[in-house]
Design an enzyme around this catalytic site. Structure first.
Site, mmCIF file in Angstrom:
data_model
loop_
_atom_site.group_PDB
_atom_site.id
_atom_site.type_symbol
_atom_site.label_atom_id
_atom_site.label_comp_id
_atom_site.label_asym_id
_atom_site.label_seq_id
_atom_site.Cartn_x
_atom_site.Cartn_y
_atom_site.Cartn_z
ATOM 1 N N HIS A 33 0.822 -1.211 0.000
ATOM 2 C CA HIS A 33 0.000 0.000 0.000
ATOM 3 C C HIS A 33 0.854 1.259 0.000
ATOM 4 O O HIS A 33 0.405 2.310 0.446
ATOM 5 C CB HIS A 33 -0.929 0.018 1.228
ATOM 6 N N HIS A 34 2.102 1.154 -0.486
ATOM 7 C CA HIS A 34 2.937 2.363 -0.484
ATOM 8 C C HIS A 34 2.333 3.423 -1.400
ATOM 9 O O HIS A 34 2.609 4.598 -1.267
ATOM 10 C CB HIS A 34 4.376 2.047 -0.907
ATOM 11 N N ARG A 35 1.529 2.969 -2.340
ATOM 12 C CA ARG A 35 0.727 3.887 -3.154
ATOM 13 C C ARG A 35 -0.668 3.291 -3.290
ATOM 14 O O ARG A 35 -0.818 2.072 -3.332
ATOM 15 C CB ARG A 35 1.323 4.032 -4.560
ATOM 16 N N LYS B 91 -3.333 -2.351 -7.575
ATOM 17 C CA LYS B 91 -3.746 -2.660 -8.949
ATOM 18 C C LYS B 91 -3.295 -4.060 -9.334
ATOM 19 O O LYS B 91 -2.192 -4.473 -8.992
ATOM 20 C CB LYS B 91 -3.057 -1.628 -9.876
ATOM 21 N N LYS C 162 6.266 -4.471 -10.794
ATOM 22 C CA LYS C 162 5.943 -4.087 -12.174
ATOM 23 C C LYS C 162 5.526 -2.614 -12.229
ATOM 24 O O LYS C 162 6.028 -1.834 -13.032
ATOM 25 C CB LYS C 162 4.765 -4.979 -12.612
ATOM 26 N N ASP D 57 6.796 3.192 -13.548
ATOM 27 C CA ASP D 57 6.342 4.465 -12.980
ATOM 28 C C ASP D 57 4.834 4.648 -13.076
ATOM 29 O O ASP D 57 4.339 5.692 -13.521
ATOM 30 C CB ASP D 57 7.036 5.647 -13.684
ATOM 31 N N LYS E 160 -3.586 -8.657 -6.644
ATOM 32 C CA LYS E 160 -4.027 -9.668 -7.606
ATOM 33 C C LYS E 160 -5.234 -10.397 -7.054
ATOM 34 O O LYS E 160 -5.377 -10.515 -5.827
ATOM 35 C CB LYS E 160 -2.902 -10.681 -7.844
ATOM 36 N N SER F 204 -3.589 0.245 -18.475
ATOM 37 C CA SER F 204 -4.646 0.316 -17.454
ATOM 38 C C SER F 204 -4.570 1.653 -16.731
ATOM 39 O O SER F 204 -5.589 2.255 -16.383
ATOM 40 C CB SER F 204 -4.479 -0.801 -16.422
HETATM 41 N N1 GLU Z 1 -3.207 -8.824 -15.361
HETATM 42 C C1 GLU Z 1 -2.284 -7.923 -15.967
HETATM 43 C C2 GLU Z 1 -0.908 -8.085 -15.355
HETATM 44 O O1 GLU Z 1 -0.589 -9.115 -14.830
HETATM 45 C C3 GLU Z 1 -2.785 -6.498 -15.981
HETATM 46 C C4 GLU Z 1 -2.980 -5.860 -14.645
HETATM 47 C C5 GLU Z 1 -3.672 -4.499 -14.694
HETATM 48 O O2 GLU Z 1 -3.890 -3.982 -15.776
HETATM 49 O O3 GLU Z 1 -3.983 -3.996 -13.616
HETATM 50 O O4 GLU Z 1 -0.074 -7.240 -15.460
#
Ligand code: GLU
Length: 485
Positions: free
Chosen positions: A77-79, A83, A107, A112, A119, A376
């Protein structure tokens, strides 16, 4: 090579025998020795912050109740928001979702994108489920996330992953909106939506396109290519791809259009080979018609099933399916010069050691498949700004370019040719901007990772460099929060 008509055992869905999250921890520990942060801060980064395991009942098509197991893991949760995609697979398990959530943190840091990593996973086989059952599961899963505050434009933003796509994201957005009908930003609670429902042009192909931009840039360094005995550029490079899903197909298409040759492809039913190159569009059409790739006209079916394409002699190998595909069983048989991890975790740490000893240039997942989450991010920005990219300036730019052109033509007395006219006489639309933003993102991130490798004594591979770069960025971000000095 002998022709093999029988459909082979499905390696793509084999269960893991070791811990995927354990692999990620190994990479973390290896990278940590090159950094000098407070050990407590490193521990904070390393493990998953929140693990939500749920079970909920859903009525199946026969009217019976089935209990579904599902997860959402927020690694860091540093940001915020956090996602990451949602995997639909019968092999989903907590260890896998935790590993994938951690990879998302690194990732996002590398490219950035200002998100923490997360996940999700739903233990279900989408192939064996009716559409209405999938919809009931997806809507109930979203409700469970809402109940525990695990979803929201500023909290945690899911996206597609293996086994899910635009349709599932539209169901999620719609379910979320029923709980927050007056929230203007509710559509930003998931990304990877259909364009008609708040999605963005270019998201569908984003991961494959990111793989293409990243590999193309890696192939532009003459000294690196010389070491591998390869020419600079993609022209004529021989490529093998595992998986013709969304990522594999788009990567294949961009490489094919970019002058490379797709010589081998594998799918759940087996592997095919064609020395003078497979056309990805024709293969996709064939796959949709026959539900497999074996027997694709002009190619030979390889012996050895879905794993065989991984072992052909090629310049670039692209595993674009699942984790644990190149492991200690087959690493010795891999004959590529560059391996680009389009999937998450396709190469185990043990296999990686074998490949590095062979001199393979291994381009790690946390960088090379970050195109999906990068776009995204653009989609999330679009949703929050409530305006399509390019809408305000496209016509203005086109008119400006036309005026400049007219002035040059008048001054020089020569007319610009039709082809150049088409390129100059336009403004950028949403797709143009997304492609250009993604290209910039991938090039910039690769250079940062490569520089980190060149500048840090003892780092000799891109994965270690990528982990060091990512962990350092997350650590600095925590420091800026004021918790650590
Ligand atoms: N599932 C994709 C990944 O592993 C996309 C994740 C996303 O767009 O939030 O990078």
């Amino acid at each position: 090579m002998a022709k093999q008509r029988t459909r082979s055992k499905v390696k793509l869905t084999e269960k893991r025998e070791h811990s995927f999250f354990g692999d990620v921890l190994k990479y973390f520990d290896h990278a940590a020795q090159f950094l000098d942060h407070d050990p407590a801060l490193m521990e904070q980064i390393k493990y998953c912050n929140s693990v939500y395991r749920m079970r909920f009942p859903v009525k199946n098509d026969e009217g019976n109740i089935e209990v579904i197991e599902a997860y959402r893991v927020e690694h860091s949760h540093h940001r915020q928001p956090t996602k990451g995609g949602i995997r639909y697979s019968i092999h989903v398990e907590q260890d896998e979702v935790m590993a994938l959530a951690a990879l998302m943190t690194y990732k996002c840091a590398l490219v950035d994108v200002p998100f923490g990593g997360a996940k999700g996973g739903i233990k279900v086989s989408p192939r064996l489920c009716s559409v209405s059952m999938l919809e009931r599961i997806t809507r109930r899963y979203t409700t469970e996330l809402v109940k525990k505050n695990f979803i929201g434009p500023g909290i945690d933003v899911p996206a597609p992953d293996y086994g899910s796509g635009e349709r599932e994201m539209a169901w999620m957005a719609d379910t979320y909106a029923t709980f927050y009908p007056t929230d203007l930003n509710s559509i930003a609670c998931v990304t990877g939506k259909p364009i008609s429902h708040g999605g963005i042009s270019g998201r569908r192909e984003a991961t494959g396109l990111g793989v293409f931009y990243g590999v193309r840039h890696a192939c532009s360094y003459k000294e690196d290519m010389d070491k591998l005995g390869l020419e600079v550029g993609l022209e004529g490079k021989r490529i093998a791809i595992q998986g013709m899903g969304n990522v594999g197909y788009w990567a294949a298409k961009f490489f094919h259009d970019g002058g490379a040759k797709i010589i081998a492809v594998s799918e759940w039913d087996g592997s095919i080979y064609k020395e003078d190159g497979i056309n990805p569009d024709e293969l996709l059409k064939y796959k949709q018609e026959t539900n497999g790739i074996l027997g694709f006209p002009g190619s030979v079916d390889l012996e050895g099933g879905p794993g065989a394409a991984l072992e052909v002699e090629c310049d670039i190998l692209i595993p674009a399916a699942l984790e644990n595909q190149v492991n200690s069983d087959n690493a010795h048989n891999i004959k590529c010069k560059i391996l680009a991890e389009a999937a998450n975790g396709p190469v185990t740490p043990e296999a990686e050691q074998v490949l590095l000893k062979k001199g393979v240039l291994l381009i790690p997942d946390i960088f090379i498949n970050a195109g999906g989450v990068s776009v995204s991010y653009f989609e999330w920005l679009k949703n929050l700004s409530h305006v399509r990219f390019g809408r305000m300036e496209k016509r203005y730019r086109a008119t400006m370019n036309r005026n400049i052109l007219d002035a040059i033509e008048t001054a020089s007395g020569t007319k610009v040719g039709e082809e150049s006219l088409g390129l100059i006489n336009k403004g950028a639309d949403e797709r143009d901007l997304v492609y250009s933003g993604l290209e910039e993102t991938m090039i910039n991130a690769y250079d940062n990772i490569r520089n980190r490798m060149m500048e840090t004594k003892g780092i000799e591979d891109l994965r270690t460099a990528a982990f060091v770069e990512a962990i350092d960025k997350v650590a600095i971000s925590y420091q800026h929060l004021g918790i650590w000095p």
